[in-house]
Write a protein that holds these residues in place. Sequence first.
Motif, mmCIF file in Angstrom:
data_model
loop_
_atom_site.group_PDB
_atom_site.id
_atom_site.type_symbol
_atom_site.label_atom_id
_atom_site.label_comp_id
_atom_site.label_asym_id
_atom_site.label_seq_id
_atom_site.Cartn_x
_atom_site.Cartn_y
_atom_site.Cartn_z
ATOM 1 N N GLN A 328 -47.171 11.511 -8.673
ATOM 2 C CA GLN A 328 -46.210 11.225 -7.615
ATOM 3 C C GLN A 328 -45.089 10.344 -8.172
ATOM 4 O O GLN A 328 -45.282 9.627 -9.151
ATOM 5 C CB GLN A 328 -46.889 10.462 -6.466
ATOM 6 C CG GLN A 328 -47.836 11.327 -5.655
ATOM 7 C CD GLN A 328 -48.648 10.478 -4.693
ATOM 8 O OE1 GLN A 328 -49.327 9.538 -5.101
ATOM 9 N NE2 GLN A 328 -48.586 10.820 -3.414
ATOM 10 N N ARG A 356 -42.578 18.675 -2.405
ATOM 11 C CA ARG A 356 -42.776 18.119 -1.065
ATOM 12 C C ARG A 356 -42.301 16.666 -1.055
ATOM 13 O O ARG A 356 -42.827 15.818 -1.757
ATOM 14 C CB ARG A 356 -44.244 18.221 -0.680
ATOM 15 C CG ARG A 356 -44.732 19.677 -0.639
ATOM 16 C CD ARG A 356 -46.176 19.776 -0.270
ATOM 17 N NE ARG A 356 -47.055 19.095 -1.224
ATOM 18 C CZ ARG A 356 -47.570 19.687 -2.311
ATOM 19 N NH1 ARG A 356 -47.302 20.944 -2.603
ATOM 20 N NH2 ARG A 356 -48.362 18.998 -3.122
ATOM 21 N N LYS A 371 -49.483 9.880 9.692
ATOM 22 C CA LYS A 371 -49.512 11.160 8.995
ATOM 23 C C LYS A 371 -48.945 10.987 7.582
ATOM 24 O O LYS A 371 -49.484 11.491 6.593
ATOM 25 C CB LYS A 371 -48.659 12.168 9.782
ATOM 26 C CG LYS A 371 -48.812 13.587 9.324
ATOM 27 C CD LYS A 371 -49.961 14.272 10.076
ATOM 28 C CE LYS A 371 -50.333 15.574 9.389
ATOM 29 N NZ LYS A 371 -51.649 15.621 8.830
ATOM 30 N N GLU A 374 -51.384 9.333 5.277
ATOM 31 C CA GLU A 374 -52.422 10.289 4.893
ATOM 32 C C GLU A 374 -51.937 11.194 3.761
ATOM 33 O O GLU A 374 -52.614 11.364 2.749
ATOM 34 C CB GLU A 374 -52.740 11.195 6.099
ATOM 35 C CG GLU A 374 -54.135 11.055 6.660
ATOM 36 C CD GLU A 374 -54.204 11.773 7.991
ATOM 37 O OE1 GLU A 374 -54.026 13.028 7.993
ATOM 38 O OE2 GLU A 374 -54.393 11.094 9.024
ATOM 39 N N ASN A 375 -50.757 11.718 3.972
ATOM 40 C CA ASN A 375 -50.200 12.657 2.993
ATOM 41 C C ASN A 375 -49.866 12.001 1.657
ATOM 42 O O ASN A 375 -49.898 12.647 0.617
ATOM 43 C CB ASN A 375 -48.940 13.318 3.545
ATOM 44 C CG ASN A 375 -49.260 14.306 4.640
ATOM 45 O OD1 ASN A 375 -50.393 14.796 4.724
ATOM 46 N ND2 ASN A 375 -48.301 14.577 5.499
ATOM 47 N N SER A 378 -53.264 11.486 -0.095
ATOM 48 C CA SER A 378 -53.905 12.725 -0.549
ATOM 49 C C SER A 378 -53.112 13.395 -1.672
ATOM 50 O O SER A 378 -53.604 14.299 -2.330
ATOM 51 C CB SER A 378 -54.032 13.697 0.625
ATOM 52 O OG SER A 378 -52.745 14.172 0.972
ATOM 53 N N GLU A 380 -50.388 14.985 -1.033
ATOM 54 C CA GLU A 380 -49.625 16.056 -0.385
ATOM 55 C C GLU A 380 -48.117 15.792 -0.581
ATOM 56 O O GLU A 380 -47.355 16.693 -0.881
ATOM 57 C CB GLU A 380 -50.002 16.089 1.104
ATOM 58 C CG GLU A 380 -49.157 16.997 1.969
ATOM 59 C CD GLU A 380 -49.322 18.472 1.606
ATOM 60 O OE1 GLU A 380 -50.375 18.821 1.035
ATOM 61 O OE2 GLU A 380 -48.392 19.256 1.879
ATOM 62 N N GLN A 382 -45.276 14.569 -2.821
ATOM 63 C CA GLN A 382 -45.096 14.402 -4.273
ATOM 64 C C GLN A 382 -43.983 13.425 -4.609
ATOM 65 O O GLN A 382 -44.092 12.631 -5.539
ATOM 66 C CB GLN A 382 -44.766 15.760 -4.893
ATOM 67 C CG GLN A 382 -45.867 16.790 -4.691
ATOM 68 C CD GLN A 382 -45.387 18.165 -5.092
ATOM 69 O OE1 GLN A 382 -44.428 18.683 -4.513
ATOM 70 N NE2 GLN A 382 -46.030 18.759 -6.074
ATOM 71 N N LYS A 398 -51.651 8.506 -4.140
ATOM 72 C CA LYS A 398 -52.745 9.161 -4.855
ATOM 73 C C LYS A 398 -52.649 8.794 -6.332
ATOM 74 O O LYS A 398 -53.588 8.280 -6.936
ATOM 75 C CB LYS A 398 -52.654 10.678 -4.696
ATOM 76 C CG LYS A 398 -53.702 11.418 -5.522
ATOM 77 C CD LYS A 398 -53.837 12.869 -5.085
ATOM 78 C CE LYS A 398 -54.879 13.580 -5.927
ATOM 79 N NZ LYS A 398 -54.252 14.560 -6.830
#
Length: 704
Positions: A328, A356, A371, A374-375, A378, A380, A382, A398
Amino acid sequence: MKNLSVPVQYLRGVGPARARMFNFAGIETAEDLLSWIPVRYEDRTKFLPIASLSEGDRCVVKGKISASGKRPVRKRGFSLFEVIVSDGRGAISIKFFNQPYMSNILKEGRTAVFFGRVSLDKYNGFLTMLNPEIEIMGSGEDELIHSDRIVPVYRRIDKISGRMIRKTVFMFLSESPEMREMIPNEILKKYGFPEISEALKEIHFPSVPPGVDPEAFVRILHERETVAQKRMAYGEFFVFQAGMKQARIDNARVSSSKDIKITPRLKERVIKILPFKPTQAQKKALGEIVRDIVAPRRMNRLLQGDVGSGKTIVALQAMIVLVENGYQAAIMAPTELLAEQHFIGISRLLSNSPYRVGFLSSSVKGNSRNKFFENLASGEIQLVVGTHSLIQKGVEFKNLGLAVIDEQHRFGVSQRVMLGEKGFEPDILVMTATPIPRSLAMTLYGDLDVSIIDQMPPGRIPVKTVVKSESGREEVFSLVREKLKAGEQVYVVCPLVEESEQSDLTAATETCSRLQDIFPAAGVGLLHGRMSPEEKTLVMEDFRKGNLQVLVTTTVVEVGIDVPSATVMIIEHAERFGLSQMHQLRGRVGRGLRPGLCVLMVAGKGTREAAARLRVMSESNNGFVIAEKDLEIRGPGDYLGARQSGAADFHFGNLVKHFSLLADARQDVSDLFDQGGISRNAKKLLLESFSKKWGDKAGFYSSG
Ligand code: ADP
Ligand code: MG
């Protein structure tokens, strides 16, 4: 024997009450006291004949008190005491306002020395001195301290007079306290520097070298060019550079465990996001950054370049490198507005790419905030764009591989450290649009590598800058009218008013309504620091879309926006702005194809310094040149102060006057460390001294 770490309270003449005042001014130990260097020096070796005095002289006279008496004062609670002093040839009246105790000291028949300024008594037309500093001759050791020498003048500290400080310093130094020498002997020899105890004595109580005129020597002292002054400056730089060098060494040791591969596919992708050909400077910067990213050590790099030089896109390319390798990447801006701007710009550039992208600021709330977290955790998301919110506790990535920090001046060290704690030792790229002179970059970011984009994208016409006074306002307005007719847009920046944010706002509001009257057809909008992020965004959007043609802002709001049809920037009360600040503002216009114009409105005469700033602005468009001039005009203290950079501050060293010493110290330290020319113990002492002085403030020290 006393040493430099003795608390001031235990110095002769300093009790608990004075100690508290000292402490409050940051003076805890004898060493701190000795770092309170004289603001100037006075040559008190020569006494002027009283008969030769004239109005305005700052001088020393010596004479016998031939008469004394209280003078009547109309106001209750005030007193005036006067003595007549004569040296055989002439006499002068000397007055003391509200110092009734002088009548006990200045008795008739005594001989005394007076240091002060000669003025004209308005009532009787005679020459006089008001509230001079005095010294009674024949009263003991004090005369050696305050007269018959080049005397240091100190800024007072609360109720502790400069004279009292002088005495305290003198008494401490005369006890020959033990001082630890930080500079190795060979280096002292190399430069012909005296030992520390000698140097400190000479800084506080300079002795005139034989054959040198005292007055000339005072001038050298004021230029901070005596060997003692240079030695102390060097010593301070030496310790500082030792800390910086160690930081560089430590940093090189922090291995980054990331596995980064530069494949042809990645190269293609990184190039593909560019809607244009990169400049040579951009290519070079990206190359340096990518080399750091791939290297098995953590990147710590500063990317400098003027507003509009294309830093963001370079940073984005670097971010893609990480994302393509499964990590990320984050970019953080100091304000909501700038973060949003980045988000919009980056989303646009990436609209045809698969990445993303996420956005976080304090205005992302409730469910969408959860949300987002969370993303982020995880993986989700980037690529993430945001404000400081990104580094608050509880925000989990992450695997953050790269953190880009835009406009670092507003980011404190602690924030950068927190970022480091986000795990995975992210590479760090700090971007700044306020180019920092090399001299400062070296000290402030001694542990950072620096890339410079010193070239503008092609086709950019330099912004023309003119200075106008109030009498030219009509002319400026008719020019604005023309531009508005042509569909162009205008910024009007109102300065920070000292008193309060409220009056700040008032000034901007008034300007706004005045402009609405003058340009009824153009929408005139207002942007200020009191508005909520949502309100700001609305106004910004209106300006971007052209619904508003004129935007009035206070400087509370960073005008970090990219509106290509904005071509005119009017800066009100330009005399109140700093150079770099004006340059930064100016960079907001002429970003499209049409030429930009910057009008510096000046009210009143302003200081000479202000005039110098305005001249520089109209003569140069290069941020690096401007930064150098800014440093020259304001001096590093003010320069850095205005940036609140939490930069290193030096007591003895002056970055402008002693710059070459700073460079010498850097080189010497580097050589010593690299060639093992310094003992472990000496190194340890240096680094201890460093962290005591700068540990939690020095630009980027705590990066390792
Ligand atoms: P900075 O962040 O340094 O202020 P930006 O990255 O925001 O500058 O770039 C300013 C503008 O110039 C943007 O609109 C960007 O798309 C454009 N730009 C950047 N690099 C180039 C280039 N090499 N050629 C043409 N336009 C460019
Ligand atoms: Mg930018």
